[in-house]
Write a protein that holds these residues in place. Structure first.
Motif, PDB file in Angstrom:
ATOM      1  N   VAL A  50      32.680  46.944  48.678  1.00 35.11           N
ATOM      2  CA  VAL A  50      33.812  46.271  48.050  1.00 35.11           C
ATOM      3  C   VAL A  50      33.539  44.774  48.029  1.00 35.11           C
ATOM      4  CG1 VAL A  50      36.272  45.725  48.307  1.00 35.11           C
ATOM      5  CG2 VAL A  50      35.451  48.018  48.850  1.00 35.11           C
ATOM      6  N   LEU A  52      34.808  41.405  48.709  1.00 33.51           N
ATOM      7  CA  LEU A  52      35.895  40.817  49.488  1.00 33.51           C
ATOM      8  C   LEU A  52      36.388  39.513  48.879  1.00 33.51           C
ATOM      9  CD1 LEU A  52      34.587  41.179  53.144  1.00 33.51           C
ATOM     10  CD2 LEU A  52      36.262  42.617  51.969  1.00 33.51           C
ATOM     11  N   GLN A  68      39.367  38.325  46.904  1.00 30.07           N
ATOM     12  CA  GLN A  68      39.419  39.465  45.994  1.00 30.07           C
ATOM     13  C   GLN A  68      40.159  40.578  46.725  1.00 30.07           C
ATOM     14  OE1 GLN A  68      38.037  39.929  42.826  1.00 30.07           O
ATOM     15  NE2 GLN A  68      38.468  42.099  42.688  1.00 30.07           N
ATOM     16  N   GLU A  69      39.593  41.082  47.819  1.00 30.07           N
ATOM     17  CA  GLU A  69      40.196  42.154  48.602  1.00 30.07           C
ATOM     18  C   GLU A  69      40.612  41.693  49.992  1.00 30.07           C
ATOM     19  OE1 GLU A  69      40.915  45.292  47.664  1.00 30.07           O
ATOM     20  OE2 GLU A  69      40.183  44.871  45.642  1.00 30.07           O
ATOM     21  N   THR A  90      36.373  42.532  59.152  1.00 34.38           N
ATOM     22  CA  THR A  90      36.204  43.871  58.578  1.00 34.38           C
ATOM     23  C   THR A  90      35.575  44.864  59.552  1.00 34.38           C
ATOM     24  OG1 THR A  90      34.003  43.413  57.689  1.00 34.38           O
ATOM     25  CG2 THR A  90      35.899  42.932  56.258  1.00 34.38           C
TER      26      THR A  90
END
Length: 125
Positions: A50, A52, A68-69, A90
Motif C-alpha cells: 500500500v 502510505l 495517502q493511507e 505500521t
C-alpha cells in the motif's frame, strides 16, 4: 583600464540574452527540483503493498510528506526519519519508490547512513 571600462567588460561577459537567461533558469529549476517518491508498506505474508504517503525530497535532504493511507503529513529533516516513523507505526517493512526516472541521486547526511547504505535503500531490503 578605468573602473567604467572594467564594469562594462564584466557586464558584457556576464550579461545574458533573454533566451540565455530563460535557458539558465530552466536548467537551474530542473536541477533544484525536489525529487518525488512514494512510501509503501509491504506485507509479505499477504503479498500486499500500500502507498502510505507521497513525498518530495529537497536538495538539503529535507522531506515533505503528504498522506495517502497514513495520517502523516509535514516536513521532516531526512528520509531516514520518515522511514523510521512509518515502520514504527505500521510494524511492517516500508520501502521508498522513486517516481521519476532516471532515479535521482540520493541526498543524505551521515545520520542517514547505516552500514554504508542510504536509509531508503536499507528500507527496501
Amino acid at each position: 583600464m578605468t573602473n567604467e571600462q572594467i564594469s562594462a567588460t564584466v557586464h558584457t561577459l556576464f550579461h545574458l540574452s533573454p533566451e540565455e537567461l530563460e535557458h539558465e533558469t530552466d536548467e537551474m529549476s530542473r536541477e533544484a527540483a525536489p525529487r518525488r517518491f512514494a512510501v509503501c508498506v509491504l506485507n509479505y505474508e499477504e503479498s500486499d503493498a500500500v502507498v502510505l504517503a507521497w513525498g518530495l525530497q529537497f536538495s538539503d535532504g529535507g522531506v515533505s510528506l503528504i498522506p495517502q493511507e497514513m495520517r502523516l503529513r509535514g516536513s521532516f529533516r531526512s528520509l531516514s526519519q520518515v522511514m523510521s516513523i512509518c515502520e514504527r507505526r505500521t510494524h511492517y517493512p516500508c520501502r521508498v519508490v522513486w517516481v521519476d526516472e532516471p532515479y535521482p541521486p540520493l541526498v543524505c547526511t551521515e545520520d542517514d547512513l547505516e552500514d554504508g547504505e542510504p536509509a531508503d535503500e536499507r528500507a527496501t531490503a
